[in-house]
Scaffold this active site. Structure first.
Site, mmCIF file in Angstrom:
data_model
loop_
_atom_site.group_PDB
_atom_site.id
_atom_site.type_symbol
_atom_site.label_atom_id
_atom_site.label_comp_id
_atom_site.label_asym_id
_atom_site.label_seq_id
_atom_site.Cartn_x
_atom_site.Cartn_y
_atom_site.Cartn_z
ATOM 1 N N ASN A 248 -5.655 2.558 12.768
ATOM 2 C CA ASN A 248 -4.316 3.118 12.633
ATOM 3 C C ASN A 248 -4.483 4.629 12.513
ATOM 4 O OD1 ASN A 248 -1.779 3.950 11.935
ATOM 5 N ND2 ASN A 248 -1.712 2.908 9.944
ATOM 6 N N LYS B 141 -2.316 6.878 12.465
ATOM 7 C CA LYS B 141 -1.194 7.525 11.767
ATOM 8 C C LYS B 141 -0.754 8.762 12.565
ATOM 9 C CE LYS B 141 -2.820 5.415 7.548
ATOM 10 N NZ LYS B 141 -2.972 5.438 6.097
ATOM 11 N N HIS C 252 4.172 -0.995 7.608
ATOM 12 C CA HIS C 252 3.131 -0.257 6.883
ATOM 13 C C HIS C 252 3.743 0.329 5.608
ATOM 14 C CE1 HIS C 252 0.135 2.741 5.845
ATOM 15 N NE2 HIS C 252 -0.714 2.039 6.578
ATOM 16 N N GLU D 133 3.505 3.106 4.315
ATOM 17 C CA GLU D 133 4.069 4.456 4.481
ATOM 18 C C GLU D 133 5.477 4.375 5.069
ATOM 19 O OE1 GLU D 133 0.691 6.047 6.617
ATOM 20 O OE2 GLU D 133 -0.485 5.831 4.777
ATOM 21 N N GLU E 260 -2.920 -4.604 2.584
ATOM 22 C CA GLU E 260 -3.264 -3.223 2.269
ATOM 23 C C GLU E 260 -2.725 -2.866 0.885
ATOM 24 O OE1 GLU E 260 -4.114 -0.842 6.129
ATOM 25 O OE2 GLU E 260 -2.022 -0.572 5.599
ATOM 26 N N GLY F 35 -6.100 5.603 1.650
ATOM 27 C CA GLY F 35 -6.373 7.045 1.672
ATOM 28 C C GLY F 35 -6.897 7.606 0.365
ATOM 29 N N SER G 29 -9.090 2.325 2.614
ATOM 30 C CA SER G 29 -10.376 3.002 2.372
ATOM 31 C C SER G 29 -11.576 2.207 2.876
ATOM 32 C CB SER G 29 -10.527 3.370 0.885
ATOM 33 O OG SER G 29 -9.538 4.313 0.496
#
Ligand code: 13P
Length: 250
Positions: A9, A11, A94, A96, A166, A172, A211
């Site tokens: 991904n 992003k 996701h 985000e 996730e 991250g 991560s």
């Protein structure tokens, strides 16, 4: 029985030129194989160039989001219909998107159903926040997301969905879930899917994301219920992404 999927991904990273260059590098580094599926998910504007750069390769292409309506007055959006035929996969829900853009489970569910209807394979992301984790609510959150995000998705269609677990606190942060914890959560997700879909649950892929690096990939990917990884930061460097794919091949 389940082929692991290692998906990158990207992003909001990589210009069109950078995307082409990264794909060239990946093509030279990634071993051709039939036991692990590989996909890259560049930003929308790079998808057409990425598709051309992937011609003749077994690496699949994915998008990072999609709007469920086929077309219309939705300024700035890209529909599932526009992506059909261009990509194989589409990341949906996701964290985000949920946290920064306010996407609800109802909207996520509409996207999953619309993607399936046009022949795209959704990668549905679920996972708990740090606060939910610390309050012992992880299983309740996963149960609710699976229930609400898969409303009116038949068992036949569900077999085409990949779930990405996730945990938001692992994204991250450099702080991945331990392999044992990821295995436990993903086994829980599979048990929920089994309640809903019966034996089909054993053919639904469930990835871990958060991560993942070349250093921790092998341990995470060797767990019995973990069917690959959704990789953010480490997918932006060809050598790291290739190392994660090699870990999946072990
Ligand atoms: P990182 O691998 O950078 O933690 O991102 C994970 C992720 O969000 C993939 O979708």
């Amino acid at each position: 029985m389940r082929t692991p999927l290692i998906a990158g991904n990207w992003k909001m990273n990589k210009t069109i030129g950078e995307a082409q260059a990264l794909i060239e590098e990946l093509r030279s580094l990634l071993p051709a194989n039939e036991s692990v599926e590989i996909a890259v998910c560049p930003p929308y504007v790079a998808l057409t160039a990425a598709k051309a750069a992937l011609a003749g390769s077994s690496i699949k292409l994915g998008a990072q989001n999609a709007h469920p309506e086929p077309k219309g007055a939705f300024t700035g959006e890209v529909s599932v219909t526009m992506l059909a035929g261009l990509v194989d996969y589409v990341i949906i829900g996701h964290s985000e998107r949920r946290q920064l853009f306010g996407e609800s489970d109802v909207f996520v569910n509409a996207k999953v159903r619309a993607a399936l209807a046009v022949g795209l394979n959704p990668i549905l992301c679920i996972g708990e926040t740090l606060a939910e984790n610390e309050a012992g609510q992880t299983e309740a959150v996963l149960e609710r997301q699976l229930r609400d995000d898969l409303v009116n998705v038949s068992a036949e269609s569900a077999a085409r969905v990949t779930i990405a677990y996730e945990p938001i606190w692992a994204i991250g942060t450099g702080r991945a879930a331990t392999a044992a914890d990821a295995q436990q959560r993903i086994a829980f997700i599979r048990a929920q899917l089994r309640q809903k879909y019966g034996a089909v649950a054993d053919s639904i892929r469930i990835q871990y994301g958060g991560s993942v690096t070349p250093a921790n990939a092998e341990e995470i990917l060797s767990q019995p219920d973990i069917d690959g990884a959704l990789v953010g930061g480490a997918s932006l460097k060809a050598a790291d992404f290739a190392a994660i794919v090699r870990a999946a091949l072990k």
